[in-house]
Motif scaffolding. Structure first.
Motif, PDB file in Angstrom:
ATOM      1  N   UNK A 152      76.496  18.640  61.076  1.00  0.00           N
ATOM      2  CA  UNK A 152      77.793  19.304  61.133  1.00  0.00           C
ATOM      3  C   UNK A 152      77.817  20.575  60.306  1.00  0.00           C
ATOM      4  N   UNK A 153      76.742  20.812  59.541  1.00  0.00           N
ATOM      5  CA  UNK A 153      76.663  22.016  58.731  1.00  0.00           C
ATOM      6  C   UNK A 153      75.221  22.508  58.697  1.00  0.00           C
ATOM      7  N   UNK A 154      75.051  23.791  58.906  1.00  0.00           N
ATOM      8  CA  UNK A 154      73.739  24.432  58.815  1.00  0.00           C
ATOM      9  C   UNK A 154      73.731  25.299  57.559  1.00  0.00           C
ATOM     10  N   UNK A 155      72.698  25.154  56.760  1.00  0.00           N
ATOM     11  CA  UNK A 155      72.656  25.875  55.481  1.00  0.00           C
ATOM     12  C   UNK A 155      72.508  27.378  55.675  1.00  0.00           C
ATOM     13  N   UNK A 156      71.653  27.781  56.591  1.00  0.00           N
ATOM     14  CA  UNK A 156      71.401  29.207  56.794  1.00  0.00           C
ATOM     15  C   UNK A 156      71.314  29.515  58.282  1.00  0.00           C
ATOM     16  N   UNK A 157      72.194  30.398  58.750  1.00  0.00           N
ATOM     17  CA  UNK A 157      72.135  30.893  60.131  1.00  0.00           C
ATOM     18  C   UNK A 157      71.710  32.357  60.082  1.00  0.00           C
TER      19      UNK A 157
END
Length: 319
Positions: A152-157
């Motif tokens: 549900x969360x990506x650290x770095x896009x």
């Protein structure tokens, strides 16, 4: 398979995706946490050293994992069955960053499958990219990445190779404000793009730059790395072994006599430590699907970094 002190039991799991594959993980990974910042001497004895992400001061372990090619495999393939041990080595040594992209074939899906096996998922610092044109297309692709990575969360896009960056950057900033992504950045891998990379770094406030940097590919040292230090941008090094010929050129050459002083025992480790010795570099992400190579690569994050004299000696070996 490796066993961690006090915990030798393992889980036998099966992933069904048309074909079944038996995967094993060290259960100790469930209690792994991101290392805090440590001094070089402490890190050499205990866990991988970290560098602070300039925009937040969050410590990030120095050696991560690239998933290009190595993770573009499916359950049932022999190469797939090695990947749990690759992640085992990454986490056991204190690494956290796993970098992927929609352009890496099945790599995002494979990463999501393997990380979903153990709980909690806190050891992984997930980085991926948007690589398409158009706002709607970018949103759809990033939503797909969330689904494939099972998070549900990506650290770095990151905006991959600066493709349509002006369109995607507002979306990334919006999602960062919402907490869906924690950091935003751009990437490239070729010197022909350096002028544009420099222009974007000067015009926009970014958390990360992912760029090519290797002992035999040092073009970023002139302007890009100093600019990142000036602008407070974390640097991830891709292609850290150059285009593939660096290690072949070094093979057979004796390691310098001083390598024991910096806790190095292989050319790959020394090539990575050369990069990590630059003050602008935050993390390196050598790609591999081989657990033995992952363990060796991770070793670059331990011990003292190189002096300027040692760096110049390595450069001279290739001239």
């Amino acid at each position: 398979m490796r066993h961690t002190e006090g915990c030798s039991r393992r889980r036998l799991l099966t992933l069904a995706a048309g074909v079944s594959a038996v995967l094993t993980f060290d259960r100790a990974l469930a209690t792994a946490t991101t290392p805090t910042a440590t001094s070089p001497s402490q890190a050499g004895d205990q866990t991988m050293q970290t560098r602070a992400i300039p925009s937040s001061s969050e410590p990030l372990p120095m050696v991560g994992l690239g998933t290009y090619r190595g993770f573009d495999v499916a359950p049932g393939e022999t190469a797939y069955r090695q990947l749990p041990a690759v992640l085992d080595e990454l986490f056991r040594k204190g690494g956290t960053l796993i970098d992927s992209s929609p352009m890496y074939g099945r790599a995002e899906q494979t990463t999501g499958e393997l990380l979903s096996i153990h709980e909690p998922r806190s050891p992984a610092f997930l980085a991926t990219k948007v690589w398409t044109r158009g706002r709607k297309e970018g949103i759809a692709q990033m939503e797909q990445s969330f689904s494939l990575l099972r998070t549900e969360r990506i650290d770095l896009m990151q905006i991959h190779n600066l493709l349509d960056w002006q369109t995607h950057l507002p979306t990334l900033r919006e999602w960062k404000e919402q907490g869906r992504i924690r950091y935003i950045g751009i990437t490239h891998y070729t010197p022909s793009a350096y002028d544009e990379v420099e222009s974007v770094l000067k015009a926009e406030q970014l958390d990360f730059l992912q760029i090519n940097y290797a002992l035999d590919d040092r073009g970023v040292e002139k302007r890009i790395l100093p600019l990142c230090r000036e602008r407070g941008v974390a640097v991830i090094c891709n292609r850290p072994f150059g285009g593939g010929g660096l290690l072949a050129r070094l093979k057979g050459k004796p390691l310098p006599a001083w390598v024991s002083d910096v806790q190095v025992n292989s050319w790959p480790q020394l090539a990575l430590k050369f990069l990590l010795s630059h003050p602008a570099v935050t993390c390196v992400i050598p790609g591999t699907g081989n657990p033995r190579y992952m363990a060796d690569n991770a070793g670059a994050g331990f011990g003292l970094m190189l002096t300027d004299a040692q760096r110049h000696q390595l450069i001279a070996l290739l001239e």
